[in-house]
Design a protein around this motif. Structure first.
Motif, PDB file in Angstrom:
ATOM      1  N   ILE A  32       0.838  -1.205   0.000  1.00  0.00           N
ATOM      2  CA  ILE A  32       0.000   0.000   0.000  1.00  0.00           C
ATOM      3  C   ILE A  32       0.871   1.252   0.000  1.00  0.00           C
ATOM      4  N   GLU A  33       1.938   1.219   0.777  1.00  0.00           N
ATOM      5  CA  GLU A  33       2.845   2.373   0.825  1.00  0.00           C
ATOM      6  C   GLU A  33       3.489   2.625  -0.536  1.00  0.00           C
ATOM      7  N   ARG A  34       3.903   1.567  -1.217  1.00  0.00           N
ATOM      8  CA  ARG A  34       4.477   1.741  -2.554  1.00  0.00           C
ATOM      9  C   ARG A  34       3.449   2.321  -3.518  1.00  0.00           C
ATOM     10  N   ARG A  35       2.243   1.823  -3.450  1.00  0.00           N
ATOM     11  CA  ARG A  35       1.198   2.323  -4.347  1.00  0.00           C
ATOM     12  C   ARG A  35       0.950   3.810  -4.132  1.00  0.00           C
ATOM     13  N   MET A  36       0.956   4.239  -2.904  1.00  0.00           N
ATOM     14  CA  MET A  36       0.734   5.653  -2.587  1.00  0.00           C
ATOM     15  C   MET A  36       1.862   6.524  -3.124  1.00  0.00           C
ATOM     16  N   LYS A  37       3.063   5.951  -3.226  1.00  0.00           N
ATOM     17  CA  LYS A  37       4.224   6.691  -3.725  1.00  0.00           C
ATOM     18  C   LYS A  37       4.461   6.472  -5.217  1.00  0.00           C
ATOM     19  N   GLY A  38       3.594   5.667  -5.852  1.00  0.00           N
ATOM     20  CA  GLY A  38       3.738   5.413  -7.277  1.00  0.00           C
ATOM     21  C   GLY A  38       4.925   4.548  -7.630  1.00  0.00           C
ATOM     22  N   ARG A  39       5.315   3.668  -6.708  1.00  0.00           N
ATOM     23  CA  ARG A  39       6.468   2.801  -6.941  1.00  0.00           C
ATOM     24  C   ARG A  39       6.006   1.370  -7.201  1.00  0.00           C
ATOM     25  N   LYS A  40       6.844   0.586  -7.907  1.00  0.00           N
ATOM     26  CA  LYS A  40       6.540  -0.800  -8.219  1.00  0.00           C
ATOM     27  C   LYS A  40       7.625  -1.717  -7.679  1.00  0.00           C
ATOM     28  N   HIS A  41       7.217  -2.949  -7.399  1.00  0.00           N
ATOM     29  CA  HIS A  41       8.183  -3.979  -7.025  1.00  0.00           C
ATOM     30  C   HIS A  41       7.840  -5.227  -7.826  1.00  0.00           C
ATOM     31  N   PRO A  42       8.796  -5.781  -8.575  1.00  0.00           N
ATOM     32  CA  PRO A  42       8.485  -6.897  -9.480  1.00  0.00           C
ATOM     33  C   PRO A  42       8.120  -8.200  -8.772  1.00  0.00           C
ATOM     34  N   ILE A  43       8.474  -8.326  -7.514  1.00  0.00           N
ATOM     35  CA  ILE A  43       8.164  -9.540  -6.762  1.00  0.00           C
ATOM     36  C   ILE A  43       7.071  -9.280  -5.729  1.00  0.00           C
ATOM     37  N   ASP A  44       7.277  -8.279  -4.893  1.00  0.00           N
ATOM     38  CA  ASP A  44       6.420  -8.102  -3.728  1.00  0.00           C
ATOM     39  C   ASP A  44       5.040  -7.533  -4.052  1.00  0.00           C
ATOM     40  N   ASP A  45       4.850  -6.993  -5.247  1.00  0.00           N
ATOM     41  CA  ASP A  45       3.523  -6.490  -5.629  1.00  0.00           C
ATOM     42  C   ASP A  45       2.633  -7.581  -6.210  1.00  0.00           C
ATOM     43  N   PHE A  46       3.222  -8.671  -6.651  1.00  0.00           N
ATOM     44  CA  PHE A  46       2.534  -9.608  -7.527  1.00  0.00           C
ATOM     45  C   PHE A  46       1.252 -10.181  -6.933  1.00  0.00           C
ATOM     46  N   LEU A  47       1.305 -10.636  -5.691  1.00  0.00           N
ATOM     47  CA  LEU A  47       0.138 -11.299  -5.120  1.00  0.00           C
ATOM     48  C   LEU A  47      -1.029 -10.339  -4.916  1.00  0.00           C
ATOM     49  N   PHE A  48      -0.748  -9.035  -4.915  1.00  0.00           N
ATOM     50  CA  PHE A  48      -1.811  -8.046  -4.738  1.00  0.00           C
ATOM     51  C   PHE A  48      -2.285  -7.445  -6.057  1.00  0.00           C
ATOM     52  N   THR A  49      -1.576  -7.713  -7.136  1.00  0.00           N
ATOM     53  CA  THR A  49      -1.974  -7.159  -8.429  1.00  0.00           C
ATOM     54  C   THR A  49      -2.462  -8.243  -9.391  1.00  0.00           C
ATOM     55  N   TYR A  50      -1.840  -9.400  -9.373  1.00  0.00           N
ATOM     56  CA  TYR A  50      -2.270 -10.496 -10.244  1.00  0.00           C
ATOM     57  C   TYR A  50      -3.538 -11.152  -9.708  1.00  0.00           C
ATOM     58  N   TYR A  51      -3.578 -11.379  -8.405  1.00  0.00           N
ATOM     59  CA  TYR A  51      -4.753 -11.986  -7.783  1.00  0.00           C
ATOM     60  C   TYR A  51      -5.743 -10.899  -7.369  1.00  0.00           C
ATOM     61  N   THR A  52      -6.989 -11.301  -7.178  1.00  0.00           N
ATOM     62  CA  THR A  52      -8.061 -10.310  -6.988  1.00  0.00           C
ATOM     63  C   THR A  52      -8.307  -9.935  -5.532  1.00  0.00           C
ATOM     64  N   GLN A  53      -7.772 -10.697  -4.589  1.00  0.00           N
ATOM     65  CA  GLN A  53      -8.001 -10.336  -3.192  1.00  0.00           C
ATOM     66  C   GLN A  53      -7.114  -9.152  -2.804  1.00  0.00           C
ATOM     67  N   LYS A  54      -7.729  -8.157  -2.191  1.00  0.00           N
ATOM     68  CA  LYS A  54      -7.026  -6.944  -1.805  1.00  0.00           C
ATOM     69  C   LYS A  54      -6.511  -7.064  -0.367  1.00  0.00           C
ATOM     70  N   PRO A  55      -5.546  -6.223   0.006  1.00  0.00           N
ATOM     71  CA  PRO A  55      -4.978  -6.322   1.352  1.00  0.00           C
ATOM     72  C   PRO A  55      -6.020  -6.281   2.466  1.00  0.00           C
ATOM     73  N   GLY A  56      -6.990  -5.373   2.360  1.00  0.00           N
ATOM     74  CA  GLY A  56      -7.996  -5.274   3.408  1.00  0.00           C
ATOM     75  C   GLY A  56      -8.779  -6.556   3.591  1.00  0.00           C
ATOM     76  N   GLN A  57      -9.030  -7.274   2.504  1.00  0.00           N
ATOM     77  CA  GLN A  57      -9.719  -8.563   2.604  1.00  0.00           C
ATOM     78  C   GLN A  57      -8.827  -9.609   3.252  1.00  0.00           C
ATOM     79  N   LEU A  58      -7.541  -9.561   2.929  1.00  0.00           N
ATOM     80  CA  LEU A  58      -6.594 -10.513   3.508  1.00  0.00           C
ATOM     81  C   LEU A  58      -6.466 -10.307   5.015  1.00  0.00           C
ATOM     82  N   TYR A  59      -6.607  -9.075   5.481  1.00  0.00           N
ATOM     83  CA  TYR A  59      -6.438  -8.780   6.905  1.00  0.00           C
ATOM     84  C   TYR A  59      -7.561  -9.380   7.760  1.00  0.00           C
TER      85      TYR A  59
END
Length: 299
Positions: A32-59
């Motif tokens: 979420i912090e990266r998204r707010m800053k407009g930054r990408k991570h090729p590994i750590d973003d994947f499970l939140f962008t490829y799959y449909t479950q969002k962080p709030g749902q995972l929590y």
């Protein structure tokens, strides 16, 4: 109330919910912090962008089947989907509404059962060497590359040479569908959504990452500790998958697994088999949940 139902007081289940949320936020908050800053991570973003479950749902913590939550904290679940109130000796509680879930999601549940059961019964293919990622970058001088901010470790010509010199044996449709047009016919198989139930096999990194998908699609029937076990497996697999890819991840702190070499292939297979062992157990746990659900009342 059936004897098989477990009733938990707030003092018993609230700490579990807090521990789960902390476990999930350790992954979700940096994203979420990266998204707010407009930054990408090729590994750590994947499970939140490829799959449909969002962080709030995972929590959100779910206890799974046959558990009733009591106490004031449980009342918020009155508005949660697929929960229902139930009277207990300790007062009003809330539980997962299994029948309502099945009646709403019967087709998805059955497809998950088919995929999970079929995959668990097949032998694993440990000779793919992660070439699906290379096929997605094949002929990049014509197609561009999916991760435009990552350089190709061997350059465009070197990447193409690896693809052309190896046998590509990908069985997973959701990897195959991202191949470049020129790479499609190089695959030994031509997976489709219709043949997915026949081709999924337990050596496949992407099939094992997808255990996370099946876990959240079967939620809230699936206990959240199992969802997170699947999530963390998918996280580890994604890391290895990208290390074995044609991309240079040196700036991201990851050394490559050089699958174009014999030693790199051996390293890939060693890790692939470790992930398959972890996935086998998780797959059986998910299948047990799916098989414990009632039949649809809609026929």
């Amino acid at each position: 109330m059936p004897d098989s139902v477990t009733v938990l007081e707030a003092s018993q289940w609230v700490p579990l919910a807090y521990r789960h949320e902390a476990r999930a936020r350790a992954f979700g908050e940096p994203f979420i912090e990266r998204r707010m800053k407009g930054r990408k991570h090729p590994i750590d973003d994947f499970l939140f962008t490829y799959y449909t479950q969002k962080p709030g749902q995972l929590y959100r913590w779910h206890p799974g089947l046959n558990v009733v939550l009591t106490g004031e904290e449980a009342a918020q679940r009155a508005s949660w989907k697929f929960y229902r109130p139930v009277e207990t000796a300790q007062g009003l509680g809330y539980e997962f509404n299994a029948q309502g879930f099945v009646d709403s999601r019967a087709r998805a549940i059955e497809f998950a059962r088919v995929i999970l059961a079929g995959t668990s019964q097949r032998p694993g293919n440990f000779a793919c060497f992660g070439l699906h990622e290379w096929a997605m970058a094949y002929k990049s001088d014509l197609n561009g590359i999916r991760h435009e901010y990552l350089p190709l470790r061997l350059g465009a010509e070197g990447t193409d040479a690896v693809v052309e010199s190896e046998k590509i044996r990908c069985t997973h449709f959701d990897a195959f569908r991202f191949y470049t047009p020129q790479a499609v016919e190089l695959n030994e198989l031509q997976p489709t959504r219709e043949t997915q139930r026949d081709l999924e096999q337990p050596g496949c990194l992407h099939a094992n990452m997808d255990l996370y998908k099946w876990a959240y699609k079967l939620s809230p029937a699936v206990p959240s500790d199992l969802v997170m076990d699947c999530f963390e497996l998918a996280w580890d697999i994604r890391t290895m998958d990208m290390q074995a890819s044609p991309y240079d991840l040196g700036d991201w702190g990851h050394e490559p697994i050089r699958i174009e070499t014999p030693s790199g292939k051996a390293e890939y297979v060693r890790l692939q088999k470790q992930f398959a062992t972890r996935a086998d157990q998780l797959r059986l746990r998910l299948l047990a949940v799916a098989n414990s659900l009632p039949l649809s009342s809609k026929g």
